[in-house]
Design a protein around this motif. Structure first.
Motif, PDB file in Angstrom:
ATOM      1  N   UNK A   1       3.110   4.362   6.237  1.00  0.00           N
ATOM      2  CA  UNK A   1       2.565   5.700   5.990  1.00  0.00           C
ATOM      3  C   UNK A   1       3.598   6.576   5.280  1.00  0.00           C
ATOM      4  N   UNK A   2       3.413   6.866   3.985  1.00  0.00           N
ATOM      5  CA  UNK A   2       4.356   7.740   3.287  1.00  0.00           C
ATOM      6  C   UNK A   2       4.282   9.189   3.759  1.00  0.00           C
ATOM      7  N   UNK A   3       3.149   9.573   4.378  1.00  0.00           N
ATOM      8  CA  UNK A   3       2.972  10.937   4.858  1.00  0.00           C
ATOM      9  C   UNK A   3       2.591  10.912   6.334  1.00  0.00           C
TER      10      UNK A   3
ATOM     11  N   UNK B   1      -4.754   6.086  -1.267  1.00  0.00           N
ATOM     12  CA  UNK B   1      -4.013   5.761  -2.484  1.00  0.00           C
ATOM     13  C   UNK B   1      -3.329   6.987  -3.072  1.00  0.00           C
ATOM     14  N   UNK B   2      -3.893   8.174  -2.827  1.00  0.00           N
ATOM     15  CA  UNK B   2      -3.252   9.398  -3.297  1.00  0.00           C
ATOM     16  C   UNK B   2      -1.853   9.531  -2.708  1.00  0.00           C
TER      17      UNK B   2
ATOM     18  N   UNK C   1       5.163   6.957  -4.897  1.00  0.00           N
ATOM     19  CA  UNK C   1       5.701   6.297  -6.091  1.00  0.00           C
ATOM     20  C   UNK C   1       6.260   7.329  -7.068  1.00  0.00           C
ATOM     21  N   UNK C   2       5.533   8.406  -7.272  1.00  0.00           N
ATOM     22  CA  UNK C   2       5.978   9.451  -8.209  1.00  0.00           C
ATOM     23  C   UNK C   2       7.282  10.099  -7.748  1.00  0.00           C
TER      24      UNK C   2
ATOM     25  N   UNK D   1      -5.227  -1.227  -1.533  1.00  0.00           N
ATOM     26  CA  UNK D   1      -6.009  -0.228  -2.250  1.00  0.00           C
ATOM     27  C   UNK D   1      -7.274   0.169  -1.493  1.00  0.00           C
ATOM     28  N   UNK D   2      -7.655  -0.632  -0.485  1.00  0.00           N
ATOM     29  CA  UNK D   2      -8.816  -0.300   0.342  1.00  0.00           C
ATOM     30  C   UNK D   2      -8.397   0.114   1.755  1.00  0.00           C
ATOM     31  N   UNK D   3      -7.135   0.499   1.915  1.00  0.00           N
ATOM     32  CA  UNK D   3      -6.621   0.875   3.233  1.00  0.00           C
ATOM     33  C   UNK D   3      -7.272   2.188   3.682  1.00  0.00           C
ATOM     34  N   UNK D   4      -7.998   2.130   4.788  1.00  0.00           N
ATOM     35  CA  UNK D   4      -8.698   3.318   5.295  1.00  0.00           C
ATOM     36  C   UNK D   4      -7.747   4.328   5.923  1.00  0.00           C
TER      37      UNK D   4
END
Length: 244
Positions: free
Chosen positions: A138-140, A176-177, A183-184, A169-172
């Motif tokens: 979890x990045x956030x 992806x945001x 990444x940014x 990409x389908x992680x509930x």
């Protein structure tokens, strides 16, 4: 290869751990395995065993092994202070440093799910790590929770070690945001990183015994992670030998 249950001295007490040793005397690089909300389950045992067969000393850390942590695994995220978990991880690092088969060799973080969050967060505090691998982490997080005041996304600027991170990409549970923002941030701060995503992969795709398992994605991220560990282990050892 030997796998044993151990107690990791942490603060005034100890917490549970699972230690897997490669055959031979070493020294070997070390890996601190940070588990899912299910702690030291069969999946955690499988991971440390596989890492040991690849010639890494692997130590899984049960950071839930504290009074007051919910028995309900789904209530565990955010239920204990990050400082407590980071202290446990530092204690595990110290334990590996004292192990004769590791000593001064490079040590990495490696985590899944909630453990994947800490695999991204811990290196922003602990510069001694040679790198970190995060799987569906979890990045956030909820920074309004006093237990979790910091999130990996916001602490990227403090990162001093390479990171490789994998997301579905389908992680509930991990939008992806959030992945794109992570990444940014890594790119904006010019960090040494890799971020990989897998189409159709839902949360927990790495667990061969879980309902979300996707073999191709799981095997790809395992292969990439081992390459990452070996490359950064060699680079860290070369820098140490050169005195830099």
């Amino acid at each position: 290869m030997a796998i044993e249950n151990v107690r990791i001295p942490s603060g005034a007490s100890t917490i549970g751990g699972l230690l897997a040793l490669p055959p031979g005397q070493g020294p070997f690089p070390g890996v601190i395995m940070i588990p899912t909300i299910r702690a030291l389950d069969e999946f955690a045992r499988d991971v440390v065993e596989r890492l040991a067969t690849e010639n890494f000393v692997a130590l899984a850390v049960n950071f839930f092994d504290h009074p007051g942590v919910p028995d309900d695994i789904f209530k565990r995220p955010g239920a204990q202070p990050d400082d407590q978990v980071l202290g446990d991880l530092n204690a595990a690092l110290a334990m590996l440093r004292q192990h004769p088969q590791v000593g001064g060799q490079p040590v990495f973080a490696w985590g899944y799910c909630l453990g994947g969050r800490f695999a991204m967060l811990w290196p922003t505090f602990q510069n001694e790590l040679a790198g970190a691998a995060s799987f569906h982490g979890f990045p956030t997080n909820d920074t309004k929770n006093p237990n979790t005041p910091a999130q990996p996304l916001d602490r990227v600027k403090f990162l001093r070690t390479p990171v490789i991170a994998f997301f579905g990409e389908a992680d509930r549970l991990v939008p992806l945001k959030d992945v794109d923002n992570y990444r940014s941030a890594l790119k904006a701060h010019k960090k040494d990183f890799e971020v990989h995503t897998y189409p159709g992969a839902d949360h927990g795709w790495t667990n061969a015994k879980g309902p979300a398992y996707r073999q191709e994605a799981a095997e790809d991220c395992w292969r990439r992670s081992l390459k990452f560990l070996r490359r950064n282990s060699t680079q860290r050892a070369d820098r140490a030998a050169a005195g830099s």
